[in-house]
Design a protein around this motif. Structure first.
Motif, PDB file in Angstrom:
ATOM      1  N   GLU A  61       6.305  -0.784  -1.251  1.00 16.78           N
ATOM      2  CA  GLU A  61       6.508  -0.318  -2.621  1.00 16.78           C
ATOM      3  C   GLU A  61       7.459  -1.188  -3.439  1.00 16.78           C
ATOM      4  O   GLU A  61       7.386  -1.185  -4.671  1.00 16.78           O
ATOM      5  CB  GLU A  61       7.034   1.122  -2.598  1.00 16.78           C
ATOM      6  CG  GLU A  61       6.044   2.114  -1.989  1.00 16.78           C
ATOM      7  CD  GLU A  61       6.560   3.539  -1.996  1.00 16.78           C
ATOM      8  OE1 GLU A  61       7.716   3.757  -2.444  1.00 16.78           O
ATOM      9  OE2 GLU A  61       5.820   4.445  -1.568  1.00 16.78           O
ATOM     10  N   VAL A  62       8.339  -1.920  -2.763  1.00 17.74           N
ATOM     11  CA  VAL A  62       9.350  -2.685  -3.499  1.00 17.74           C
ATOM     12  C   VAL A  62       9.245  -4.191  -3.241  1.00 17.74           C
ATOM     13  O   VAL A  62       9.069  -4.980  -4.176  1.00 17.74           O
ATOM     14  CB  VAL A  62      10.779  -2.198  -3.135  1.00 17.74           C
ATOM     15  CG1 VAL A  62      11.833  -3.033  -3.868  1.00 17.74           C
ATOM     16  CG2 VAL A  62      10.938  -0.724  -3.471  1.00 17.74           C
ATOM     17  N   LEU A  63       9.342  -4.597  -1.979  1.00 13.93           N
ATOM     18  CA  LEU A  63       9.508  -6.018  -1.692  1.00 13.93           C
ATOM     19  C   LEU A  63       8.244  -6.846  -1.903  1.00 13.93           C
ATOM     20  O   LEU A  63       8.304  -7.923  -2.498  1.00 13.93           O
ATOM     21  CB  LEU A  63      10.024  -6.195  -0.261  1.00 13.93           C
ATOM     22  CG  LEU A  63      11.395  -5.560   0.008  1.00 13.93           C
ATOM     23  CD1 LEU A  63      11.828  -5.791   1.445  1.00 13.93           C
ATOM     24  CD2 LEU A  63      12.437  -6.104  -0.964  1.00 13.93           C
ATOM     25  N   VAL A  64       7.111  -6.368  -1.399  1.00 13.57           N
ATOM     26  CA  VAL A  64       5.886  -7.143  -1.586  1.00 13.57           C
ATOM     27  C   VAL A  64       5.516  -7.260  -3.063  1.00 13.57           C
ATOM     28  O   VAL A  64       5.226  -8.361  -3.550  1.00 13.57           O
ATOM     29  CB  VAL A  64       4.729  -6.555  -0.753  1.00 13.57           C
ATOM     30  CG1 VAL A  64       3.394  -7.197  -1.137  1.00 13.57           C
ATOM     31  CG2 VAL A  64       4.989  -6.764   0.746  1.00 13.57           C
ATOM     32  N   PRO A  65       5.524  -6.157  -3.826  1.00 15.14           N
ATOM     33  CA  PRO A  65       5.247  -6.307  -5.269  1.00 15.14           C
ATOM     34  C   PRO A  65       6.256  -7.208  -5.982  1.00 15.14           C
ATOM     35  O   PRO A  65       5.917  -7.866  -6.960  1.00 15.14           O
ATOM     36  CB  PRO A  65       5.357  -4.869  -5.789  1.00 15.14           C
ATOM     37  CG  PRO A  65       5.061  -4.011  -4.610  1.00 15.14           C
ATOM     38  CD  PRO A  65       5.670  -4.726  -3.438  1.00 15.14           C
ATOM     39  N   LYS A  66       7.470  -7.240  -5.486  1.00 16.56           N
ATOM     40  CA  LYS A  66       8.507  -8.055  -6.115  1.00 16.56           C
ATOM     41  C   LYS A  66       8.239  -9.548  -5.951  1.00 16.56           C
ATOM     42  O   LYS A  66       8.349 -10.318  -6.916  1.00 16.56           O
ATOM     43  CB  LYS A  66       9.867  -7.696  -5.520  1.00 16.56           C
ATOM     44  CG  LYS A  66      11.008  -8.597  -5.977  1.00 16.56           C
ATOM     45  CD  LYS A  66      12.319  -8.163  -5.335  1.00 16.56           C
ATOM     46  CE  LYS A  66      13.452  -9.088  -5.749  1.00 16.56           C
ATOM     47  NZ  LYS A  66      14.749  -8.650  -5.197  1.00 16.56           N
ATOM     48  N   PHE A  94       1.678  -8.360   6.897  1.00 16.86           N
ATOM     49  CA  PHE A  94       1.186  -7.827   8.169  1.00 16.86           C
ATOM     50  C   PHE A  94       1.840  -6.480   8.465  1.00 16.86           C
ATOM     51  O   PHE A  94       1.180  -5.559   8.956  1.00 16.86           O
ATOM     52  CB  PHE A  94       1.459  -8.806   9.316  1.00 16.86           C
ATOM     53  CG  PHE A  94       0.429  -9.885   9.445  1.00 16.86           C
ATOM     54  CD1 PHE A  94      -0.857  -9.589   9.886  1.00 16.86           C
ATOM     55  CD2 PHE A  94       0.729 -11.196   9.122  1.00 16.86           C
ATOM     56  CE1 PHE A  94      -1.820 -10.578  10.000  1.00 16.86           C
ATOM     57  CE2 PHE A  94      -0.226 -12.199   9.235  1.00 16.86           C
ATOM     58  CZ  PHE A  94      -1.505 -11.886   9.671  1.00 16.86           C
ATOM     59  N   ASP A  95       3.120  -6.351   8.157  1.00 16.52           N
ATOM     60  CA  ASP A  95       3.831  -5.097   8.415  1.00 16.52           C
ATOM     61  C   ASP A  95       3.205  -3.934   7.648  1.00 16.52           C
ATOM     62  O   ASP A  95       3.143  -2.813   8.154  1.00 16.52           O
ATOM     63  CB  ASP A  95       5.305  -5.227   8.030  1.00 16.52           C
ATOM     64  CG  ASP A  95       6.082  -6.138   8.972  1.00 16.52           C
ATOM     65  OD1 ASP A  95       5.600  -6.376  10.105  1.00 16.52           O
ATOM     66  OD2 ASP A  95       7.163  -6.617   8.573  1.00 16.52           O
ATOM     67  N   ILE A  96       2.757  -4.189   6.420  1.00 13.37           N
ATOM     68  CA  ILE A  96       2.170  -3.120   5.617  1.00 13.37           C
ATOM     69  C   ILE A  96       0.652  -3.054   5.779  1.00 13.37           C
ATOM     70  O   ILE A  96      -0.018  -2.283   5.097  1.00 13.37           O
ATOM     71  CB  ILE A  96       2.538  -3.263   4.125  1.00 13.37           C
ATOM     72  CG1 ILE A  96       1.874  -4.488   3.500  1.00 13.37           C
ATOM     73  CG2 ILE A  96       4.061  -3.306   3.952  1.00 13.37           C
ATOM     74  CD1 ILE A  96       2.055  -4.588   1.985  1.00 13.37           C
ATOM     75  N   GLU A  97       0.117  -3.895   6.661  1.00 12.03           N
ATOM     76  CA  GLU A  97      -1.317  -3.927   6.995  1.00 12.03           C
ATOM     77  C   GLU A  97      -2.201  -4.294   5.799  1.00 12.03           C
ATOM     78  O   GLU A  97      -3.323  -3.810   5.664  1.00 12.03           O
ATOM     79  CB  GLU A  97      -1.769  -2.608   7.627  1.00 12.03           C
ATOM     80  CG  GLU A  97      -1.111  -2.356   8.973  1.00 12.03           C
ATOM     81  CD  GLU A  97      -1.701  -1.177   9.725  1.00 12.03           C
ATOM     82  OE1 GLU A  97      -2.565  -0.460   9.164  1.00 12.03           O
ATOM     83  OE2 GLU A  97      -1.307  -0.967  10.892  1.00 12.03           O
ATOM     84  N   ASP A  98      -1.702  -5.185   4.964  1.00 13.95           N
ATOM     85  CA  ASP A  98      -2.549  -5.820   3.947  1.00 13.95           C
ATOM     86  C   ASP A  98      -3.136  -7.055   4.618  1.00 13.95           C
ATOM     87  O   ASP A  98      -2.751  -8.194   4.328  1.00 13.95           O
ATOM     88  CB  ASP A  98      -1.730  -6.189   2.712  1.00 13.95           C
ATOM     89  CG  ASP A  98      -2.582  -6.843   1.617  1.00 13.95           C
ATOM     90  OD1 ASP A  98      -3.788  -7.097   1.854  1.00 13.95           O
ATOM     91  OD2 ASP A  98      -2.041  -7.105   0.525  1.00 13.95           O
ATOM     92  N   LEU A  99      -4.090  -6.824   5.530  1.00 13.81           N
ATOM     93  CA  LEU A  99      -4.575  -7.909   6.378  1.00 13.81           C
ATOM     94  C   LEU A  99      -5.395  -8.937   5.606  1.00 13.81           C
ATOM     95  O   LEU A  99      -5.386 -10.123   5.961  1.00 13.81           O
ATOM     96  CB  LEU A  99      -5.394  -7.347   7.538  1.00 13.81           C
ATOM     97  CG  LEU A  99      -4.641  -6.445   8.527  1.00 13.81           C
ATOM     98  CD1 LEU A  99      -5.505  -6.176   9.746  1.00 13.81           C
ATOM     99  CD2 LEU A  99      -3.323  -7.053   8.945  1.00 13.81           C
ATOM    100  N   GLU A 100      -6.106  -8.502   4.605  1.00 11.90           N
ATOM    101  CA  GLU A 100      -6.934  -9.458   3.854  1.00 11.90           C
ATOM    102  C   GLU A 100      -6.081 -10.576   3.272  1.00 11.90           C
ATOM    103  O   GLU A 100      -6.388 -11.765   3.432  1.00 11.90           O
ATOM    104  CB  GLU A 100      -7.696  -8.732   2.745  1.00 11.90           C
ATOM    105  CG  GLU A 100      -8.605  -9.653   1.939  1.00 11.90           C
ATOM    106  CD  GLU A 100      -9.437  -8.922   0.911  1.00 11.90           C
ATOM    107  OE1 GLU A 100     -10.190  -9.584   0.183  1.00 11.90           O
ATOM    108  OE2 GLU A 100      -9.336  -7.672   0.834  1.00 11.90           O
ATOM    109  N   THR A 101      -5.001 -10.189   2.598  1.00  9.49           N
ATOM    110  CA  THR A 101      -4.113 -11.193   2.013  1.00  9.49           C
ATOM    111  C   THR A 101      -3.329 -11.919   3.092  1.00  9.49           C
ATOM    112  O   THR A 101      -3.154 -13.148   3.029  1.00  9.49           O
ATOM    113  CB  THR A 101      -3.134 -10.538   1.022  1.00  9.49           C
ATOM    114  OG1 THR A 101      -3.859  -9.774   0.069  1.00  9.49           O
ATOM    115  CG2 THR A 101      -2.324 -11.596   0.294  1.00  9.49           C
TER     116      THR A 101
END
Length: 236
Positions: A61-66, A94-101
Motif C-alpha cells: 500500500e505504501v512502498l511499492v506505489p511510492k 515478489f513479497d506482495i506477489e505481483d509476479l507479472e511485474t
C-alpha cells in the motif's frame, strides 16, 4: 470496524512514513542518491513492524506505489547504471506477489547486470526461480493454478538461466509431480491413464535426478515405469 490497536498503527504510519516520491521528468541518475536516502529510511521504518502480514501490507500500500514511478522512469530512460532502488523494488514485488511485474523486472535486471541487494547471496535468476517455485508449490497445494508464471519461469530455468543444480532439480521435480496430481492434489502415478503424460512426467523426474541425485524422485520414477508397463500390457 478497525480495532483501537489497528487505528493506532495506521495513525503511526501516516505520521512517520516518508511521503511518496513523484517523478516529474527528473534525471533518474542524478536523483538516485536522493531515492537511496529515502529508501534507507523506509527500510528502517519497515523493520519496526513485528508481523510479516503488516510488513507486506505496508509494502503493497505504501512502498511499492511510492517507488514504482521512479523505477518505471529509470527503465524507460534506457540508462545503464547500477540501481539499488530498482533491485529492492523487485524483492518487494515478489513479497506482495505481483509476479507479472516482478518476473518482467527480473529479466530487465539480469539484462542490465543489476545485483540483488547487499544482504542477498543469490543473483536475480536464482532469486526469481526460488520465489516462483515456492509460490507454485503453495498455489498447487491450495488447489489453484500455477499458470502462467510457472511455465514462463520453467522455460527460463531450462533454456536461459544458469541456476544451481539443486534448485534446477527442484523445478523438474515439481513439474513432473504436478502432472501426476489426482483429484485431491496428491501426485500419484495411478491417477494418470495417458501414457504420453506419464512419459513426460517421467522425463522431468529423471532430469531432476540427473541434476541432483538427492532430490528424492527415485521411488516415483519406478512407480511411473510400472504404471506405463501396466497400461501397455493391458493389466488395468
Amino acid at each position: 470496524m478497525a480495532s483501537p490497536l489497528a487505528k493506532q498503527r495506521q495513525a503511526l504510519i501516516a505520521k512517520t512514513a516518508p511521503t511518496p516520491i513523484r517523478e516529474t521528468g527528473v534525471d533518474t541518475a542524478k536523483s538516485l542518491h536522493l531515492h537511496l536516502l529515502d529508501l534507507e529510511t523506509d527500510i528502517r521504518f519497515l523493520s519496526g513492524f513485528n508481523r510479516i502480514e503488516d510488513k507486506i501490507k505496508h509494502k503493497r500500500e505504501v512502498l511499492v506505489p511510492k517507488y514504482r514511478p521512479y523505477v518505471t522512469a529509470y527503465l524507460e530512460s534506457g540508462e545503464q547504471y547500477d540501481n539499488p532502488v530498482f533491485a529492492q523494488l523487485i524483492i518487494w514485488l515478489f513479497d506482495i506477489e505481483d509476479l507479472e511485474t516482478a518476473i518482467d523486472w527480473c529479466d530487465k535486471a539480469i539484462e542490465r547486470e543489476i545485483d540483488t541487494p547487499e544482504r542477498f547471496n543469490r543473483d536475480f535468476a536464482t532469486f526469481c526461480s526460488d520465489e516462483v517455485l515456492k509460490w507454485s508449490e503453495k498455489m498447487a497445494n491450495q488447489g489453484h493454478s500455477v499458470e502462467p508464471y510457472f511455465t514462463d519461469v520453467f522455460y527460463k530455468v531450462r533454456e536461459t538461466w544458469r541456476i544451481n543444480e539443486k534448485l534446477t532439480a527442484k523445478w523438474f521435480k515439481f513439474a513432473g509431480l504436478h502432472l501426476l496430481r489426482d483429484s485431491e492434489g496428491e501426485p500419484k502415478a495411478t491417477a494418470v491413464g495417458d501414457i504420453e503424460v506419464l512419459e513426460k512426467a517421467l522425463n522431468y523426474l529423471e532430469e531432476a535426478d540427473k541434476q541432483y541425485a538427492n532430490v528424492g524422485v527415485k521411488t516415483m520414477v519406478e512407480k511411473i515405469q510400472q504404471r506405463i508397463r501396466a497400461i501397455q500390457e493391458g493389466r488395468l
